[in-house]
Write an enzyme that holds these catalytic residues in place. Sequence first.
Site, mmCIF file in Angstrom:
data_model
loop_
_atom_site.group_PDB
_atom_site.id
_atom_site.type_symbol
_atom_site.label_atom_id
_atom_site.label_comp_id
_atom_site.label_asym_id
_atom_site.label_seq_id
_atom_site.Cartn_x
_atom_site.Cartn_y
_atom_site.Cartn_z
ATOM 1 N N SER A 140 0.853 -1.179 0.000
ATOM 2 C CA SER A 140 0.000 0.000 0.000
ATOM 3 C C SER A 140 0.899 1.242 0.000
ATOM 4 O O SER A 140 1.701 1.421 0.917
ATOM 5 C CB SER A 140 -0.885 -0.032 1.247
ATOM 6 O OG SER A 140 -1.685 1.119 1.339
ATOM 7 N N LYS A 166 -0.866 -0.876 -4.494
ATOM 8 C CA LYS A 166 -2.113 -0.151 -4.158
ATOM 9 C C LYS A 166 -1.750 1.300 -3.898
ATOM 10 O O LYS A 166 -0.876 1.582 -3.074
ATOM 11 C CB LYS A 166 -2.748 -0.803 -2.940
ATOM 12 C CG LYS A 166 -3.723 0.045 -2.137
ATOM 13 C CD LYS A 166 -4.469 -0.812 -1.123
ATOM 14 C CE LYS A 166 -4.655 -0.102 0.200
ATOM 15 N NZ LYS A 166 -5.338 -0.967 1.199
ATOM 16 N N LEU A 167 -2.393 2.207 -4.615
ATOM 17 C CA LEU A 167 -2.141 3.628 -4.426
ATOM 18 C C LEU A 167 -3.248 4.227 -3.574
ATOM 19 O O LEU A 167 -4.429 4.045 -3.865
ATOM 20 C CB LEU A 167 -2.118 4.361 -5.778
ATOM 21 C CG LEU A 167 -1.120 3.860 -6.830
ATOM 22 C CD1 LEU A 167 -1.232 4.724 -8.097
ATOM 23 C CD2 LEU A 167 0.307 3.897 -6.286
ATOM 24 N N LYS A 168 -2.855 4.960 -2.545
ATOM 25 C CA LYS A 168 -3.832 5.713 -1.772
ATOM 26 C C LYS A 168 -4.239 6.918 -2.603
ATOM 27 O O LYS A 168 -3.372 7.586 -3.205
ATOM 28 C CB LYS A 168 -3.211 6.170 -0.454
ATOM 29 C CG LYS A 168 -2.954 5.023 0.521
ATOM 30 C CD LYS A 168 -4.263 4.457 1.048
ATOM 31 C CE LYS A 168 -4.024 3.481 2.193
ATOM 32 N NZ LYS A 168 -5.294 2.943 2.728
ATOM 33 N N ASP A 194 -7.071 2.972 -3.221
ATOM 34 C CA ASP A 194 -7.827 2.975 -1.962
ATOM 35 C C ASP A 194 -8.091 4.421 -1.564
ATOM 36 O O ASP A 194 -7.161 5.186 -1.331
ATOM 37 C CB ASP A 194 -7.008 2.263 -0.872
ATOM 38 C CG ASP A 194 -7.775 2.119 0.442
ATOM 39 O OD1 ASP A 194 -8.941 2.571 0.518
ATOM 40 O OD2 ASP A 194 -7.197 1.550 1.395
ATOM 41 N N ASN A 196 -10.128 5.344 1.104
ATOM 42 C CA ASN A 196 -10.472 5.501 2.521
ATOM 43 C C ASN A 196 -11.634 6.482 2.722
ATOM 44 O O ASN A 196 -11.559 7.410 3.533
ATOM 45 C CB ASN A 196 -9.254 5.922 3.347
ATOM 46 C CG ASN A 196 -8.264 4.795 3.519
ATOM 47 O OD1 ASN A 196 -7.165 4.820 2.958
ATOM 48 N ND2 ASN A 196 -8.635 3.769 4.255
ATOM 49 N N GLU A 219 -10.973 0.646 -3.716
ATOM 50 C CA GLU A 219 -11.319 0.274 -2.341
ATOM 51 C C GLU A 219 -11.979 1.462 -1.634
ATOM 52 O O GLU A 219 -11.435 2.574 -1.649
ATOM 53 C CB GLU A 219 -10.016 -0.145 -1.637
ATOM 54 C CG GLU A 219 -10.158 -0.659 -0.230
ATOM 55 C CD GLU A 219 -8.785 -1.064 0.343
ATOM 56 O OE1 GLU A 219 -7.816 -1.253 -0.429
ATOM 57 O OE2 GLU A 219 -8.682 -1.174 1.574
ATOM 58 N N ASP A 244 -13.855 -1.878 2.399
ATOM 59 C CA ASP A 244 -12.968 -2.077 3.551
ATOM 60 C C ASP A 244 -13.748 -1.599 4.784
ATOM 61 O O ASP A 244 -14.434 -2.391 5.445
ATOM 62 C CB ASP A 244 -11.663 -1.284 3.305
ATOM 63 C CG ASP A 244 -10.710 -1.252 4.505
ATOM 64 O OD1 ASP A 244 -11.080 -1.724 5.588
ATOM 65 O OD2 ASP A 244 -9.574 -0.732 4.378
ATOM 66 N N LYS A 268 -10.092 -7.461 6.933
ATOM 67 C CA LYS A 268 -9.112 -7.086 7.964
ATOM 68 C C LYS A 268 -9.608 -7.680 9.261
ATOM 69 O O LYS A 268 -10.658 -7.282 9.771
ATOM 70 C CB LYS A 268 -9.064 -5.563 8.115
ATOM 71 C CG LYS A 268 -8.019 -4.877 7.292
ATOM 72 C CD LYS A 268 -8.006 -3.403 7.591
ATOM 73 C CE LYS A 268 -7.488 -2.674 6.373
ATOM 74 N NZ LYS A 268 -7.645 -1.227 6.498
ATOM 75 N N GLY A 296 -4.463 -4.737 5.856
ATOM 76 C CA GLY A 296 -3.516 -4.601 6.961
ATOM 77 C C GLY A 296 -3.735 -3.311 7.718
ATOM 78 O O GLY A 296 -4.440 -2.408 7.252
HETATM 79 O O1 OSB Z 1 -7.311 1.403 4.347
HETATM 80 O O2 OSB Z 1 -6.231 -0.359 4.000
HETATM 81 C C1 OSB Z 1 -6.356 0.704 4.601
HETATM 82 C C2 OSB Z 1 -3.297 1.256 6.837
HETATM 83 C C3 OSB Z 1 -3.903 1.761 7.968
HETATM 84 C C4 OSB Z 1 -5.257 1.964 7.978
HETATM 85 C C5 OSB Z 1 -6.031 1.657 6.852
HETATM 86 C C6 OSB Z 1 -5.433 1.115 5.720
HETATM 87 C C7 OSB Z 1 -4.039 0.941 5.703
HETATM 88 C C8 OSB Z 1 -3.303 0.481 4.540
HETATM 89 C C9 OSB Z 1 -1.963 -0.175 4.759
HETATM 90 O O3 OSB Z 1 -3.674 0.636 3.407
HETATM 91 C C10 OSB Z 1 -2.088 -1.645 4.890
HETATM 92 C C11 OSB Z 1 -0.820 -2.295 5.414
HETATM 93 O O4 OSB Z 1 0.163 -2.350 4.681
HETATM 94 O O5 OSB Z 1 -0.809 -2.743 6.573
HETATM 95 MG MG MG Z 2 -8.455 0.370 2.895
#
Ligand code: OSB
Ligand code: MG
Length: 373
Positions: A140, A166-168, A194, A196, A219, A244, A268, A296
């Site tokens: 990520s 995976k790009l935020k 992702d 969020n 995501e 998620d 998760k 994660g």
């Molecule tokens: O949205 O998946 C998520 C980390 C912290 C909180 C939310 C997310 C994430 C990650 C990183 O995307 C996942 C990892 O490498 O543990």
């Molecule tokens: Mg996520």
Amino acid sequence: MKTKISGVELRRIAMPLVAPFRTSFGVETSRDVLLVRVVTADGEGWGECGAMSEPRYCSEYVDGAQNVLRSFLIPALLGAGAKDGVDAQEVGRILDPFTGHRMAKAALETAVLDAQLRTTGESFGGYLGAARDRVPCGVSVGIMDTVPQLLDAVDRYVTEGYVRIKLKIEPGWDIEPVRAVRERFGDDLLLQVDANAAYTLTDAQHLAKLDAFDLLLIEQPLANDDMVQHAQLGKVMRTPICLDESIESAAHAAAAISLGACSIINVKPGRVGGYLEARRIHDLARAHGIPVWCGGMLETGIGRAANVALAALPGFTLPGDTSGSHRYFATDITEPFVLDDGHLDVPTGPGLGVAPLPDLLKEVTTSTEWIEL
Ligand code: OSB
Ligand code: MG
């Protein structure tokens, strides 16, 4: 198998990240982790709580998790398990009278399960039903200040062997960075994004521009409780929608599937209350032909060991955010998880198959408390 629990240790550790991790909900530079150690008649077991310092990703946060464990969850567990002991499968029911706090519950259940499996000699993967001995790993990648910085970061991860990127994303950091990564690394790179929960349904036409880049999935584009809106967004864009934050239980997963709110689920374990509920979501999704993958929470080696075991179940058909220890920390608290040809081995020893290394653990510990009946 019932395990008698004599007490529980709550330990906080401070783990600096190798680089700041920026998402649409904030920047992390260090991970403040709560570890749970259950002490039994035969030994001990470990669990890692996914909760972060602040309630941004979800309503849980690490001080709150420690508080609910101390005040309610651990007393209930010790009360129920004092005489005859408890089986890990009973922990969920014992904690069920307390609403929410799934990450706190997950950490406690995991520690009980680890203790139980260390006693019986079975591995986490064996117990959960792992179908392979190693899992492919994705990574990520946080939001960066500039596109060239992002391309450098992705290049390093691809070189290290990560099989999926995976790009935020967030408003203002979406189409252009995705286009740049696709152009630079070509069509064969497994790529997903992702958000969020950073968008609303009014952004549907904008998000549909991502369809041009052949992403594995998007995501959690919309808010946590926007289940119906995700179903509507799915009719506007071709990129598969993965949930998620919205999925906190098998019941939520069932609702999302029947609504058509997603076609893929990020599982998760902390978010859904533990590895047993995570396995129920896996089973349900598999029965419906919905692919799942293991998300994660920037875990240490303790949480990583359990996640890698879960990711080896047969329905986990997409690479997870199960990165190597060094993607997160210069020094992990366990023997580090190191990528081999883009994969991590599923631990085979009893329980989690790894434990904190005492000297390393001591160095990063910021507090401990002991709770007994
Ligand atoms: O949205 O998946 C998520 C980390 C912290 C909180 C939310 C997310 C994430 C990650 C990183 O995307 C996942 C990892 O490498 O543990
Ligand atoms: Mg996520």
